[in-house]
Design a protein around this motif. Structure first.
Motif, PDB file in Angstrom:
ATOM      1  N   PRO A 189      -0.142   4.645   1.284  1.00  0.00           N
ATOM      2  CA  PRO A 189      -1.250   5.367   1.908  1.00  0.00           C
ATOM      3  C   PRO A 189      -1.252   6.882   1.701  1.00  0.00           C
ATOM      4  O   PRO A 189      -2.282   7.512   1.915  1.00  0.00           O
ATOM      5  CB  PRO A 189      -1.129   5.013   3.389  1.00  0.00           C
ATOM      6  CG  PRO A 189       0.246   4.494   3.577  1.00  0.00           C
ATOM      7  CD  PRO A 189       0.692   3.948   2.256  1.00  0.00           C
ATOM      8  N   ALA A 243       0.851  -1.193   0.000  1.00  0.00           N
ATOM      9  CA  ALA A 243       0.000   0.000   0.000  1.00  0.00           C
ATOM     10  C   ALA A 243       0.886   1.241   0.000  1.00  0.00           C
ATOM     11  O   ALA A 243       1.990   1.232   0.549  1.00  0.00           O
ATOM     12  CB  ALA A 243      -0.891   0.013   1.235  1.00  0.00           C
ATOM     13  N   SER A 290      -7.335   3.521  -4.353  1.00  0.00           N
ATOM     14  CA  SER A 290      -7.309   2.184  -3.772  1.00  0.00           C
ATOM     15  C   SER A 290      -6.099   2.036  -2.847  1.00  0.00           C
ATOM     16  O   SER A 290      -5.010   2.514  -3.140  1.00  0.00           O
ATOM     17  CB  SER A 290      -7.276   1.114  -4.863  1.00  0.00           C
ATOM     18  OG  SER A 290      -6.041   1.120  -5.540  1.00  0.00           O
ATOM     19  N   TYR A 291      -6.325   1.376  -1.734  1.00  0.00           N
ATOM     20  CA  TYR A 291      -5.275   1.261  -0.723  1.00  0.00           C
ATOM     21  C   TYR A 291      -4.148   0.338  -1.196  1.00  0.00           C
ATOM     22  O   TYR A 291      -2.993   0.712  -1.179  1.00  0.00           O
ATOM     23  CB  TYR A 291      -5.873   0.764   0.594  1.00  0.00           C
ATOM     24  CG  TYR A 291      -4.898   0.796   1.739  1.00  0.00           C
ATOM     25  CD1 TYR A 291      -4.533   2.009   2.317  1.00  0.00           C
ATOM     26  CD2 TYR A 291      -4.335  -0.365   2.238  1.00  0.00           C
ATOM     27  CE1 TYR A 291      -3.632   2.058   3.378  1.00  0.00           C
ATOM     28  CE2 TYR A 291      -3.438  -0.324   3.296  1.00  0.00           C
ATOM     29  CZ  TYR A 291      -3.091   0.881   3.862  1.00  0.00           C
ATOM     30  OH  TYR A 291      -2.199   0.927   4.893  1.00  0.00           O
ATOM     31  N   TRP A 292      -4.492  -0.870  -1.608  1.00  0.00           N
ATOM     32  CA  TRP A 292      -3.477  -1.817  -2.061  1.00  0.00           C
ATOM     33  C   TRP A 292      -3.116  -1.513  -3.505  1.00  0.00           C
ATOM     34  O   TRP A 292      -3.977  -1.463  -4.366  1.00  0.00           O
ATOM     35  CB  TRP A 292      -3.956  -3.258  -1.905  1.00  0.00           C
ATOM     36  CG  TRP A 292      -4.259  -3.595  -0.490  1.00  0.00           C
ATOM     37  CD1 TRP A 292      -5.488  -3.853   0.047  1.00  0.00           C
ATOM     38  CD2 TRP A 292      -3.343  -3.681   0.603  1.00  0.00           C
ATOM     39  NE1 TRP A 292      -5.384  -4.091   1.387  1.00  0.00           N
ATOM     40  CE2 TRP A 292      -4.078  -3.992   1.763  1.00  0.00           C
ATOM     41  CE3 TRP A 292      -1.958  -3.512   0.719  1.00  0.00           C
ATOM     42  CZ2 TRP A 292      -3.486  -4.155   3.011  1.00  0.00           C
ATOM     43  CZ3 TRP A 292      -1.368  -3.659   1.967  1.00  0.00           C
ATOM     44  CH2 TRP A 292      -2.124  -3.985   3.095  1.00  0.00           C
TER      45      TRP A 292
END
Length: 72
Positions: free
Chosen positions: A24, A22, A29-31
């Protein structure tokens, strides 16, 4: 690009049977990517980060401000 200090989270996923990566500091989208080994996940994460930075720059968008850890 080496002087940019963005977070990269690498976490094992039993469900996916791989390491997930990830970024952040970047919205969306996180991943972002994954790898079968930690080293592969790190390399793929670095490549994804570089691609994101290039995409932001090519679109004329400001890069997100990196979150920095404090030692308080």
């Amino acid at each position: 690009m080496d002087q940019l200090k963005y977070q990269m989270v690498i976490q094992w996923s039993d469900e996916d049977d791989c390491f997930l990566v990830a970024l952040p500091d970047f919205p969306g989208s996180y991943w972002r990517t994954h790898g079968d080994t930690y080293d592969e996940a790190f390399a793929n994460g670095k490549e994804a980060l570089e691609s994101l930075i290039l995409a932001y720059e090519s679109m004329g968008d400001n890069l997100p401000i990196p979150k920095v850890a404090s030692s308080v």
